[in-house]
Design an enzyme around this catalytic site. Structure first.
Site, PDB file in Angstrom:
ATOM      1  N   ASP A  48      -3.794  25.793 -12.044  1.00 24.92           N
ATOM      2  CA  ASP A  48      -3.375  26.288 -10.842  1.00 24.92           C
ATOM      3  C   ASP A  48      -2.711  27.708 -10.908  1.00 24.92           C
ATOM      4  O   ASP A  48      -2.620  28.530  -9.951  1.00 24.92           O
ATOM      5  CB  ASP A  48      -2.884  25.505 -10.014  1.00 24.92           C
ATOM      6  CG  ASP A  48      -1.563  25.101 -10.273  1.00 24.92           C
ATOM      7  OD1 ASP A  48      -1.128  25.637 -11.373  1.00 24.92           O
ATOM      8  OD2 ASP A  48      -0.969  24.108  -9.597  1.00 24.92           O
ATOM      9  N   SER A  49      -2.506  28.045 -12.272  1.00 24.71           N
ATOM     10  CA  SER A  49      -2.043  29.312 -12.678  1.00 24.71           C
ATOM     11  C   SER A  49      -2.964  30.456 -12.356  1.00 24.71           C
ATOM     12  O   SER A  49      -2.710  31.502 -12.068  1.00 24.71           O
ATOM     13  CB  SER A  49      -1.957  29.353 -14.012  1.00 24.71           C
ATOM     14  OG  SER A  49      -2.863  28.907 -14.842  1.00 24.71           O
ATOM     15  N   ASP A  87      -6.196  21.078 -13.031  1.00 22.61           N
ATOM     16  CA  ASP A  87      -5.021  20.899 -12.162  1.00 22.61           C
ATOM     17  C   ASP A  87      -5.387  20.250 -10.811  1.00 22.61           C
ATOM     18  O   ASP A  87      -6.208  20.818  -9.986  1.00 22.61           O
ATOM     19  CB  ASP A  87      -4.152  22.187 -12.184  1.00 22.61           C
ATOM     20  CG  ASP A  87      -3.088  22.391 -13.182  1.00 22.61           C
ATOM     21  OD1 ASP A  87      -2.753  21.330 -13.794  1.00 22.61           O
ATOM     22  OD2 ASP A  87      -2.656  23.425 -13.315  1.00 22.61           O
ATOM     23  N   LYS A 115      -4.332  16.961 -14.347  1.00 21.37           N
ATOM     24  CA  LYS A 115      -3.128  17.209 -14.427  1.00 21.37           C
ATOM     25  C   LYS A 115      -2.309  17.260 -13.167  1.00 21.37           C
ATOM     26  O   LYS A 115      -2.751  18.018 -12.159  1.00 21.37           O
ATOM     27  CB  LYS A 115      -2.810  18.514 -15.295  1.00 21.37           C
ATOM     28  CG  LYS A 115      -1.227  18.563 -15.490  1.00 21.37           C
ATOM     29  CD  LYS A 115      -0.959  19.600 -16.658  1.00 21.37           C
ATOM     30  CE  LYS A 115      -1.429  21.080 -16.050  1.00 21.37           C
ATOM     31  NZ  LYS A 115      -0.271  21.300 -14.898  1.00 21.37           N
ATOM     32  N   GLU A 117       1.803  17.491 -11.284  1.00 18.78           N
ATOM     33  CA  GLU A 117       3.156  17.933 -11.673  1.00 18.78           C
ATOM     34  C   GLU A 117       4.278  17.009 -11.160  1.00 18.78           C
ATOM     35  O   GLU A 117       3.987  16.479  -9.907  1.00 18.78           O
ATOM     36  CB  GLU A 117       3.530  19.305 -11.126  1.00 18.78           C
ATOM     37  CG  GLU A 117       2.615  20.170 -11.755  1.00 18.78           C
ATOM     38  CD  GLU A 117       3.055  21.652 -11.228  1.00 18.78           C
ATOM     39  OE1 GLU A 117       2.394  22.740 -11.690  1.00 18.78           O
ATOM     40  OE2 GLU A 117       4.150  21.997 -10.383  1.00 18.78           O
ATOM     41  N   GLU A 184       7.287  21.989 -19.558  1.00 24.91           N
ATOM     42  CA  GLU A 184       7.225  23.329 -19.601  1.00 24.91           C
ATOM     43  C   GLU A 184       8.724  23.777 -19.550  1.00 24.91           C
ATOM     44  O   GLU A 184       9.558  23.273 -18.481  1.00 24.91           O
ATOM     45  CB  GLU A 184       6.613  23.746 -18.686  1.00 24.91           C
ATOM     46  CG  GLU A 184       6.416  25.137 -18.278  1.00 24.91           C
ATOM     47  CD  GLU A 184       5.563  25.817 -17.053  1.00 24.91           C
ATOM     48  OE1 GLU A 184       5.485  26.915 -16.992  1.00 24.91           O
ATOM     49  OE2 GLU A 184       4.846  24.932 -16.699  1.00 24.91           O
TER      50      GLU A 184
END
Length: 267
Positions: A48-49, A87, A115, A117, A184
């Protein structure tokens, strides 16, 4: 030279007990995916970057499942033997029905793993996805979707209480069935401890040299970072003439332990 075998989830899990470190880079389109895969990258993360480096937003929060699915389809078409991870974007897995629907869309778009978070409340979500044979990569430490809560992109886990919380969350996520975990922007010593304790591979970004693998945003590793360059970034294209060559250099450096160096981590 023999053709590279497809990277599989069990093969990545087996790296925990031996074998080369796992290499991962983000990719958002077919051309980049093809070049990175040809360079030997194990995993391509449709992150999602993309909200920041492709769409120009100030955070990853505006990214939607439809955005990730679109880019996943493009990457999957050219990924070759690399494993494609997608993501789950902001609040797309806040409830189990949402998580199942979002994961279905991304897996059907071509992802082989999703993925998400955070720890704590995400643990039962991970367990439910794993129970339904959706491979999950967890993500702890600096979780960019929480940027507003953190007050910016800041190193996490520096005090004892925060470090212990991350440690406990990592163990719970592994127990719930996560296949890997991204760490991270956490202190190198904490990442070293977690890598030793967790039964699943750890993938570092700004987490020091002792993780089981590394990930970078593709534009960062090509020296295309805008603004202040994060400490953990290195330009692998410098002195080379192609993205494929840069990817091969990145893979070699991660696998031989020369990247990241001490200067790329945090105390």
């Amino acid at each position: 030279m023999s053709e590279r075998k497809p990277v599989t989830v069990p093969a990545l899990r087996a790296r925990k007990s031996g074998g080369p470190r796992i290499t991962m880079l983000t990719a958002y389109d077919a051309s980049m995916a093809a070049a990175l895969s040809a360079g030997g990258v194990d995993c391509l993360l449709v992150g999602d970057s993309l909200g920041m480096v492709v769409q120009g937003s100030s955070s990853t929060v505006p990214v939607t499942v439809a955005d990730i699915a679109y880019h996943t389809r493009a990457v999957a078409r050219a990924a070759g033997p690399a494993l494609v991870i997608a993501d789950l974007p902001y609040l797309s897995y806040a409830t189990l029905p949402q998580a199942l629907d979002s994961a279905q869309q991304l897996m059907q778009a071509g992802a082989q793993m999703v993925k998400l978070e955070g720890g704590g409340w995400t643990t039962p979500i991970v367990a439910a996805l794993a129970e339904r044979d959706v491979p999950v990569c967890a993500h702890l430490g600096l979780t960019p979707q929480s940027v507003h809560k953190f007050g910016g992109f800041r190193v996490q886990g520096r005090d004892a209480a925060a470090a212990e919380r991350i440690r406990v969350e990592g163990l719970a996520l592994a127990e719930a069935g996560a296949e890997m975990v991204v760490l991270e922007c956490v202190p190198s010593a904490l990442a070293r401890q977690l890598t030793a304790e967790l039964p699943i591979p750890t993938i570092g970004i700004g987490a020091g040299p002792d993780c089981d693998g590394q990930v970078l945003v593709c534009y960062d590793f090509l020296g295309m970072s805008s603004g202040v360059r994060p400490r953990f970034v290195k330009n692998f294209l410098s002195g080379l003439d192609s993205v494929q060559a840069a990817a091969a250099a990145y893979c070699a450096a991660v696998r031989d332990g020369s990247f990241p160096g001490p200067e790329h981590g945090y105390a």
